[in-house]
Scaffold this active site. Structure first.
Site, mmCIF file in Angstrom:
data_model
loop_
_atom_site.group_PDB
_atom_site.id
_atom_site.type_symbol
_atom_site.label_atom_id
_atom_site.label_comp_id
_atom_site.label_asym_id
_atom_site.label_seq_id
_atom_site.Cartn_x
_atom_site.Cartn_y
_atom_site.Cartn_z
ATOM 1 N N CYS A 115 85.005 -46.238 29.391
ATOM 2 C CA CYS A 115 86.345 -46.405 29.145
ATOM 3 C C CYS A 115 86.815 -47.832 29.490
ATOM 4 C CB CYS A 115 87.362 -45.424 29.503
ATOM 5 S SG CYS A 115 86.909 -43.916 28.754
ATOM 6 N N HIS A 252 94.652 -48.517 29.667
ATOM 7 C CA HIS A 252 93.883 -47.658 29.093
ATOM 8 C C HIS A 252 94.574 -46.184 28.605
ATOM 9 C CE1 HIS A 252 90.552 -45.150 27.848
ATOM 10 N NE2 HIS A 252 90.399 -44.473 28.966
ATOM 11 N N ASN A 282 92.238 -40.902 23.382
ATOM 12 C CA ASN A 282 91.190 -41.752 24.136
ATOM 13 C C ASN A 282 90.161 -42.103 23.372
ATOM 14 O OD1 ASN A 282 89.705 -42.907 25.983
ATOM 15 N ND2 ASN A 282 89.722 -41.386 27.669
HETATM 16 N N1 ACO Z 1 93.567 -25.785 25.460
HETATM 17 C C1 ACO Z 1 94.090 -24.956 26.359
HETATM 18 N N2 ACO Z 1 93.550 -24.541 27.386
HETATM 19 C C2 ACO Z 1 92.762 -25.356 28.209
HETATM 20 C C3 ACO Z 1 92.247 -26.342 27.499
HETATM 21 C C4 ACO Z 1 92.814 -26.904 26.179
HETATM 22 N N3 ACO Z 1 92.277 -27.863 25.462
HETATM 23 N N4 ACO Z 1 91.517 -27.073 28.139
HETATM 24 C C5 ACO Z 1 91.483 -26.591 29.341
HETATM 25 N N5 ACO Z 1 92.271 -25.413 29.306
HETATM 26 C C6 ACO Z 1 92.606 -24.399 30.345
HETATM 27 C C7 ACO Z 1 91.528 -24.261 31.422
HETATM 28 O O1 ACO Z 1 90.433 -23.476 31.119
HETATM 29 C C8 ACO Z 1 92.202 -23.951 32.460
HETATM 30 O O2 ACO Z 1 92.270 -22.439 32.296
HETATM 31 P P1 ACO Z 1 92.301 -21.625 33.712
HETATM 32 O O3 ACO Z 1 93.519 -21.920 34.557
HETATM 33 O O4 ACO Z 1 92.629 -20.260 33.033
HETATM 34 O O5 ACO Z 1 91.027 -21.835 34.281
HETATM 35 C C9 ACO Z 1 93.627 -24.444 32.312
HETATM 36 O O6 ACO Z 1 93.814 -24.870 31.139
HETATM 37 C C10 ACO Z 1 93.940 -25.784 33.254
HETATM 38 O O7 ACO Z 1 92.839 -26.573 33.286
HETATM 39 P P2 ACO Z 1 92.650 -27.879 34.139
HETATM 40 O O8 ACO Z 1 91.461 -28.456 33.862
HETATM 41 O O9 ACO Z 1 93.066 -27.490 35.573
HETATM 42 O O10 ACO Z 1 94.036 -28.684 33.476
HETATM 43 P P3 ACO Z 1 94.666 -30.006 34.036
HETATM 44 O O11 ACO Z 1 96.279 -29.804 34.309
HETATM 45 O O12 ACO Z 1 94.005 -30.604 35.147
HETATM 46 O O13 ACO Z 1 94.423 -30.916 32.551
HETATM 47 C C11 ACO Z 1 93.030 -32.722 31.845
HETATM 48 C C12 ACO Z 1 93.140 -31.083 32.274
HETATM 49 C C13 ACO Z 1 94.041 -32.942 30.753
HETATM 50 C C14 ACO Z 1 91.609 -32.740 31.395
HETATM 51 C C15 ACO Z 1 93.477 -33.523 33.128
HETATM 52 O O14 ACO Z 1 92.734 -33.006 33.979
HETATM 53 C C16 ACO Z 1 93.322 -34.856 32.904
HETATM 54 O O15 ACO Z 1 93.717 -35.423 32.064
HETATM 55 N N6 ACO Z 1 92.219 -35.491 33.460
HETATM 56 C C17 ACO Z 1 91.902 -36.918 33.271
HETATM 57 C C18 ACO Z 1 90.760 -36.791 32.423
HETATM 58 C C19 ACO Z 1 90.785 -37.800 31.436
HETATM 59 O O16 ACO Z 1 91.740 -38.404 31.116
HETATM 60 N N7 ACO Z 1 89.505 -38.470 31.079
HETATM 61 C C20 ACO Z 1 89.360 -39.155 30.134
HETATM 62 C C21 ACO Z 1 88.424 -40.031 30.395
HETATM 63 S S1 ACO Z 1 88.223 -40.757 31.846
HETATM 64 C C22 ACO Z 1 89.291 -41.815 31.560
HETATM 65 O O17 ACO Z 1 89.489 -42.550 30.376
HETATM 66 C C23 ACO Z 1 90.276 -42.246 32.614
#
Ligand code: ACO
Length: 325
Positions: A115, A252, A282
């Site tokens: 990214c 980004h 993204n």
């Molecule tokens: N739909 C519904 N529920 C979901 C989904 C989905 N698509 N994905 C995960 N869940 C559930 C999980 O299973 C979990 O359930 P549980 O509590 O029963 O186990 C719950 O939602 C919470 O999951 P988390 O992973 O803890 O959710 P979080 O609030 O951390 O959000 C996310 C997840 C959006 C991926 C977040 O961590 C994030 O934005 N991280 C940054 C990652 C990113 O943007 N990466 C891009 C590449 S890197 C970069 O470009 C910087």
């Protein structure tokens, strides 16, 4: 002291025709529009058609950037293309773009920093221009990330999209101060200790397969906000500037919460941040030039304004570029 600057003389972008909403994804994996919007800010993304390659997206964006600059492929000395999703393991996708643009001199190669790829590619091209080795360069970020997603994994497949963006750089003599037009400085970093937090679980040397994106989302989120805020500070300090001097930040586009968290840390008002993540998702290396092209195209970013570009990605890698348009 007078110095050579890389001036951005043209920007262009391309999004595949097919747009996919959160509701469409919710019909395929267990997710909802509400969950995706609340956690990421994403509402829709564009996906490449079957047979549409990263090079096709890159060529379309490059043609638009060259047209905006009033130049053709023959005028280019260098192409640096940032991608994680090359058409083939080799040759570099940049060479396919080179041939399509009718550029027969100079060099074309790919840069891999996921990214952060566009910022890394911009930094490479800027250094070639500043050293006097090239005068006109094309920098592209292009991805078909949809091809490396595990469409059964709801924690990743809802977050990404496909697209491409490009800028044309031209060597120009500057006074050597912050009033110069062009790239004032670039700052790139990596920390390989975090390799496994965001990666593809395949590759030619490890598994012999292409593999799929795997991510420890929470950890990536935490590192992203800290690293991005730090590199923004670093680029401002290097130029004796403060956040208040910035006309625009083009971050980004990974996640609206990362963008908001970084802005809060830096005290940056939301009106000065270009946000496209709700419509593009993204797009990895394409996200910054796509957002830049949109804000230049609709007249928000104007000539003479100070713009900060920043990104963070797998590796981890992260970086920023400070540019006077
Ligand atoms: N739909 C519904 N529920 C979901 C989904 C989905 N698509 N994905 C995960 N869940 C559930 C999980 O299973 C979990 O359930 P549980 O509590 O029963 O186990 C719950 O939602 C919470 O999951 P988390 O992973 O803890 O959710 P979080 O609030 O951390 O959000 C996310 C997840 C959006 C991926 C977040 O961590 C994030 O934005 N991280 C940054 C990652 C990113 O943007 N990466 C891009 C590449 S890197 C970069 O470009 C910087």
């Amino acid at each position: 002291m007078a110095t050579v600057r890389s001036r951005i003389v043209g920007v262009g972008a391309y999004l595949p025709e097919r747009m996919v909403t959160n509701q469409e994804l919710a019909a395929k994996v267990e997710t909802s529009d509400e969950w995706i919007v609340e956690r990421s800010g994403i509402r829709e993304r564009h996906l490449a058609a079957e047979g549409e390659f990263t090079s096709d997206l890159a060529i379309a964006a490059a043609r638009r950037a060259l047209a905006a600059a009033g130049l053709s492929g023959e005028d280019l000395d260098l192409i640096v293309l940032a991608t994680t999703t090359p058409d083939n393991t080799f040759p570099a996708t940049a060479t396919r773009v080179q041939a399509a643009l009718g550029m027969t001199k100079g060099a074309a190669f790919d840069v891999q920093a996921v990214c952060s790829g566009f910022i890394f590619a911009l930094s490479v091209a800027d250094n070639f221009i500043k050293s006097g080795q090239v005068r006109t360069a094309l920098v592209i970020g292009a991805e078909t990330f949809s091809r490396i997603l595990d469409w059964q994994d709801r924690t990743t497949c809802v977050l990404f999209g496909d697209g491409a963006g490009a800028v044309v750089l031209k060597a120009e003599q500057g006074a050597g101060n912050g009033q110069d037009s062009g790239i004032l400085s670039t700052h790139i970093h990596s920390d390989g200790r975090h390799y496994d937090l965001l990666k593809v679980d395949g590759g030619p040397s490890s598994t012999g397969t292409v593999g799929h994106v795997r991510m420890v989302g929470r950890e990536v989120f935490r590192h992203a906000v800290a690293n991005l805020a730090a590199v923004v500070h670093e680029s401002l300090a290097a130029n004796d500037l403060s956040p208040a001097d910035l006309d625009w930040v083009v971050p980004h586009q990974a996640n609206k919460r990362i963008i908001d968290g970084t802005a809060r840390k830096l005290n940056l008002p939301a009106e000065r941040i270009v946000v496209t993540v709700e419509r593009h998702a993204n797009t990895s290396a394409a996200s910054v030039p796509l957002a830049l092209a949109e804000a230049v195209g609709d007249g928000r970013i104007k000539s003479g304004q100070l713009v900060l570009l920043e990104a963070m990605g797998g590796g981890f890698t992260w970086g920023a570029a400070l540019v006077r348009m």
